[in-house]
Motif scaffolding. Structure first.
Motif, PDB file in Angstrom:
ATOM      1  N   LEU A  10      22.660  35.964 -82.529  1.00  0.00           N
ATOM      2  CA  LEU A  10      21.830  36.226 -81.346  1.00  0.00           C
ATOM      3  C   LEU A  10      22.422  35.543 -80.116  1.00  0.00           C
ATOM      4  CD1 LEU A  10      19.262  37.363 -80.065  1.00  0.00           C
ATOM      5  CD2 LEU A  10      18.047  35.307 -80.794  1.00  0.00           C
ATOM      6  N   ILE A  11      22.848  34.282 -80.275  1.00  0.00           N
ATOM      7  CA  ILE A  11      23.419  33.534 -79.146  1.00  0.00           C
ATOM      8  C   ILE A  11      24.641  34.265 -78.593  1.00  0.00           C
ATOM      9  CG2 ILE A  11      24.707  31.407 -78.553  1.00  0.00           C
ATOM     10  CD1 ILE A  11      21.834  30.735 -78.625  1.00  0.00           C
ATOM     11  N   LEU A  14      23.514  37.175 -76.540  1.00  0.00           N
ATOM     12  CA  LEU A  14      22.856  36.749 -75.297  1.00  0.00           C
ATOM     13  C   LEU A  14      23.882  36.293 -74.266  1.00  0.00           C
ATOM     14  CD1 LEU A  14      19.709  34.853 -76.646  1.00  0.00           C
ATOM     15  CD2 LEU A  14      19.887  37.202 -75.822  1.00  0.00           C
ATOM     16  N   GLN A  15      24.954  35.600 -74.731  1.00  0.00           N
ATOM     17  CA  GLN A  15      25.986  35.145 -73.793  1.00  0.00           C
ATOM     18  C   GLN A  15      26.664  36.326 -73.093  1.00  0.00           C
ATOM     19  OE1 GLN A  15      28.065  32.646 -76.486  1.00  0.00           O
ATOM     20  NE2 GLN A  15      27.146  30.760 -75.703  1.00  0.00           N
ATOM     21  N   LEU A  18      23.832  38.209 -70.721  1.00  0.00           N
ATOM     22  CA  LEU A  18      23.415  37.292 -69.655  1.00  0.00           C
ATOM     23  C   LEU A  18      24.113  37.590 -68.327  1.00  0.00           C
ATOM     24  CD1 LEU A  18      21.697  34.769 -69.317  1.00  0.00           C
ATOM     25  CD2 LEU A  18      23.652  33.384 -69.991  1.00  0.00           C
ATOM     26  N   ILE A  33      15.514  40.253 -70.303  1.00  0.00           N
ATOM     27  CA  ILE A  33      16.367  40.944 -71.269  1.00  0.00           C
ATOM     28  C   ILE A  33      15.473  41.936 -71.989  1.00  0.00           C
ATOM     29  CG2 ILE A  33      17.761  40.686 -73.363  1.00  0.00           C
ATOM     30  CD1 ILE A  33      18.352  37.837 -72.477  1.00  0.00           C
ATOM     31  N   ILE A  35      14.629  44.079 -75.050  1.00  0.00           N
ATOM     32  CA  ILE A  35      14.942  44.092 -76.481  1.00  0.00           C
ATOM     33  C   ILE A  35      14.244  45.298 -77.096  1.00  0.00           C
ATOM     34  CG2 ILE A  35      14.807  42.781 -78.644  1.00  0.00           C
ATOM     35  CD1 ILE A  35      14.426  40.237 -76.965  1.00  0.00           C
ATOM     36  N   PHE A  44      20.043  45.384 -76.933  1.00  0.00           N
ATOM     37  CA  PHE A  44      19.745  44.391 -75.892  1.00  0.00           C
ATOM     38  C   PHE A  44      20.306  44.934 -74.576  1.00  0.00           C
ATOM     39  CE2 PHE A  44      19.977  41.996 -79.814  1.00  0.00           C
ATOM     40  CZ  PHE A  44      18.951  41.072 -79.702  1.00  0.00           C
ATOM     41  N   THR A  46      20.555  44.400 -70.156  1.00  0.00           N
ATOM     42  CA  THR A  46      20.277  43.671 -68.914  1.00  0.00           C
ATOM     43  C   THR A  46      20.884  44.480 -67.774  1.00  0.00           C
ATOM     44  OG1 THR A  46      22.324  42.425 -69.110  1.00  0.00           O
ATOM     45  CG2 THR A  46      20.338  41.368 -69.951  1.00  0.00           C
ATOM     46  N   ALA A  76      14.767  36.130 -69.125  1.00  0.00           N
ATOM     47  CA  ALA A  76      16.070  35.768 -69.689  1.00  0.00           C
ATOM     48  C   ALA A  76      16.302  34.265 -69.724  1.00  0.00           C
ATOM     49  CB  ALA A  76      17.184  36.443 -68.889  1.00  0.00           C
ATOM     50  N   ILE A  80      16.741  32.304 -73.369  1.00  0.00           N
ATOM     51  CA  ILE A  80      18.024  31.781 -73.836  1.00  0.00           C
ATOM     52  C   ILE A  80      17.962  30.270 -74.024  1.00  0.00           C
ATOM     53  CG2 ILE A  80      20.453  31.438 -73.174  1.00  0.00           C
ATOM     54  CD1 ILE A  80      20.272  34.279 -71.964  1.00  0.00           C
ATOM     55  N   ARG A  84      18.596  28.439 -77.703  1.00  0.00           N
ATOM     56  CA  ARG A  84      19.656  27.432 -77.867  1.00  0.00           C
ATOM     57  C   ARG A  84      19.149  26.161 -78.533  1.00  0.00           C
ATOM     58  NH1 ARG A  84      22.347  28.403 -72.371  1.00  0.00           N
ATOM     59  NH2 ARG A  84      23.974  29.869 -72.951  1.00  0.00           N
TER      60      ARG A  84
END
Lengths: 374, 374
Positions: A10-11, A14-15, A18, A33, A35, A44, A46, A76, A80, A84
């Motif tokens: 997921l991270i 997201l990076q 973003l 974001i 989803i 996902f 943006t 967002a 995030i 994290r």
């Protein structure tokens, strides 16, 4: 919606997405974001109105388990930051009724207020594509990096903030210029389809896109439409707007002939120019040939002066002296990839031309002189 | 002056002395580095009026060869930038007549306009020292890092921007507070000499000093004077001004007793607090004990809420609930070094006390509650 998703995968998604989150508060939903959970994948999305990023993650017993479909837009920044801080391993996302996303991981329980995904602008669907071709990722990244450096960062002339993509069935020429510098490179494309086309893409978006192309061996498909361009590689799709306007014709800018040419080592030239640029007062650096050396010189009143020499490998034509903006020259030289470069002098008022020595590279930089009062 | 000096050793000296170069243009000479070449050593000095740094490099055939003594002050910014761009190996510095420093390295030649070193303020020589003691570098760094975090960054009350050093012959107590948080630690000192003393050192200078103490096994000698304090370790001497004023008495702030105490794992507490702090809207975080857990909770209107629980290792006294500023609490917890911490509740209006569990550590943090309207 109800899913289990692994934190690390997921991270990494997201990076990527973003990069297109809007920091402009005019359209609140774009600070989120989107989803969307379908039966076999999650999408996902943006968008910051200039660029839209979409990433798909497929159902997979290790990374993602989909129990129930649905969708939500979450803020967002908070989303995030919270993700994290959670423990490694599977995270549960659930939307029951209403627009509250519940996130559960270990002994952490988070409830985030979301927005209806129907309010998120859908990715623009244009069907009449102008051209469609594929480029290797490593080549595309290197070309963007070399050419986009010469684009303008000032909005005074919007066309100069773009990179021109001139597609001619089997080759693609990228050009950018800020009025003082110009960078250009021509590359060959694969799986070409359809018409010739010429579009102008915001340099800033291209930078972001080049950073997202992780796998050098992969290829990216580029499809152009009337008002946008789409880059697709693997699970990632990025749409960018195009800039309206007429880009200056490269034929009128590039000199047809030159008076002198020197061949020098790229690294030695860069190192010497970087050193001399420290004192390029009012940004002016003098470049001159003397005997078997290229001499670089700059000075700042009340501070001092610097001189640096590098040996010439080859020289053709007469000695010359010209002054350029040192900081702009440094930027260009940093993106050179060949071992040696040719520096061409086209006259006192003409631009300096810098060309990679590699025969398979078409990279060319131009930089206009600063008028010297010395 | 005429010397040969190795680039790498020069760079490491410059990185140290750079910390005290003045960015204030009122006294132009302080934007420079004073270089004094004596027969057997060079002294580099910088000063920003609050802190003065002096570093000595001794004659050595590999690193430094002194041919002729002399001195000059050179503009720090340009000097360091230029040195960084030169080739590795020996660099020649020469001052002939006038105040021009000539720097030669390979085919680079630089001339920098300098200032007479007599214009550089000489390092203050006070002879009546108050106290003199030694502390191991690793211990000094860790203590500064833990205590200075609680100092105020606002100039509204200058005494609160300092760290109090209370020296009592064989122990030294450091205390800092910004009015909401307080941090304190007592350490034992070596080679003590002379009177008890109590001084107030700017926290910002202590941070810089702690970063300059490279070798953990070495010791630093601290000598206090009427209006300044001197830190000396190896070839490095740092003088800092003291803050005038009366520091709040710690005895009036630290509660004598507590109503409840819990013992928890430091890392789990930090991780939970960091997670919950993401939504510490208006910076408020609720801390409560429930059964065998410590519960942390925060919410932000229109965004959502987070709850996190960590297990209690031990508990004494009754359950409690209190709210604190989440971001301030995160900062304190990040500087905890012990595996477990004791959290003490001293009443609804009293501060929370956080103590390292290690018996050999005297680190203590206080944080005042935020009044809760729930």
């Amino acid at each position: 919606m109800l899913i289990h998703i692994r934190k690390d995968s997921l991270i990494s998604v997201l990076q990527l997405v973003l990069k297109a989150v809007s920091h402009n508060n005019l359209i609140p939903v774009l600070a989120g974001i989107c989803i969307e959970v379908h039966t076999t994948e999650i999408v996902f999305t943006t968008s910051n109105t200039s660029m839209t990023i979409q990433y798909r993650v497929s159902q997979d017993s290790d990374l993602l388990i989909i129990h129930r479909t649905g969708g939500i837009v979450v803020p967002a920044r908070y989303f995030i930051e919270v993700i994290r801080k959670l423990n490694e391993g599977l995270i549960i996302f659930e939307v029951n009724q209403g627009l509250i996303l519940t996130i559960i991981s270990g002994s952490s329980q988070i409830r985030l207020q979301g927005i209806d995904p129907n309010e998120f602008p859908s990715i623009n669907k244009e069907y009449h594509c102008g051209a469609k071709f594929r480029i290797n990722n490593a080549l595309l990244k290197s070309t963007i990096r070399q050419v986009a450096i010469a684009a303008s960062s000032s909005e005074a002339r919007p066309v100069l903030t773009g990179v021109s993509f001139d597609y001619n069935n089997d080759y693609l020429r990228l050009v950018a210029t800020d009025g003082i510098r110009l960078a250009s490179r021509t590359i060959y494309t694969e799986n070409n389809w359809n018409n010739n086309t010429k579009i102008l893409i915001p340099a800033q978006n291209l930078y972001e896109i080049s950073k997202m192309l992780k796998n050098d061996d992969d290829t990216t498909e580029i499809v152009t439409f009337a008002s946008q361009v789409r880059f697709t590689t693997n699970k990632l799709t990025i749409d960018s707007v195009l800039i309206d306007g007429v880009f200056p014709s490269i034929l009128n800018i590039i000199p047809k002939s030159y008076m002198s040419e020197v061949l020098v080592e790229s690294n030695r030239l860069l190192q010497a120019v970087e050193c001399v640029a420290v004192l390029a007062g009012e940004s002016k650096m003098k470049i001159a040939t003397t005997m078997s050396a290229l001499t670089l010189f700059s000075q700042t009143a009340d501070v001092g002066e610097i001189q640096n020499e590098i040996p010439l490998i080859e020289m053709e034509g007469d000695d010359f002296t010209i002054s350029v903006n040192g900081k702009l020259l440094v930027d260009l030289l940093r993106s050179i990839e060949s071992n040696n470069v040719r520096v061409r002098f086209t006259g006192n008022m003409g631009p300096i031309i810098i060309i990679s020595e590699d025969t398979d590279s078409s990279t060319m930089f131009l930089i206009s002189p600063v008028r010297s009062h010395n």
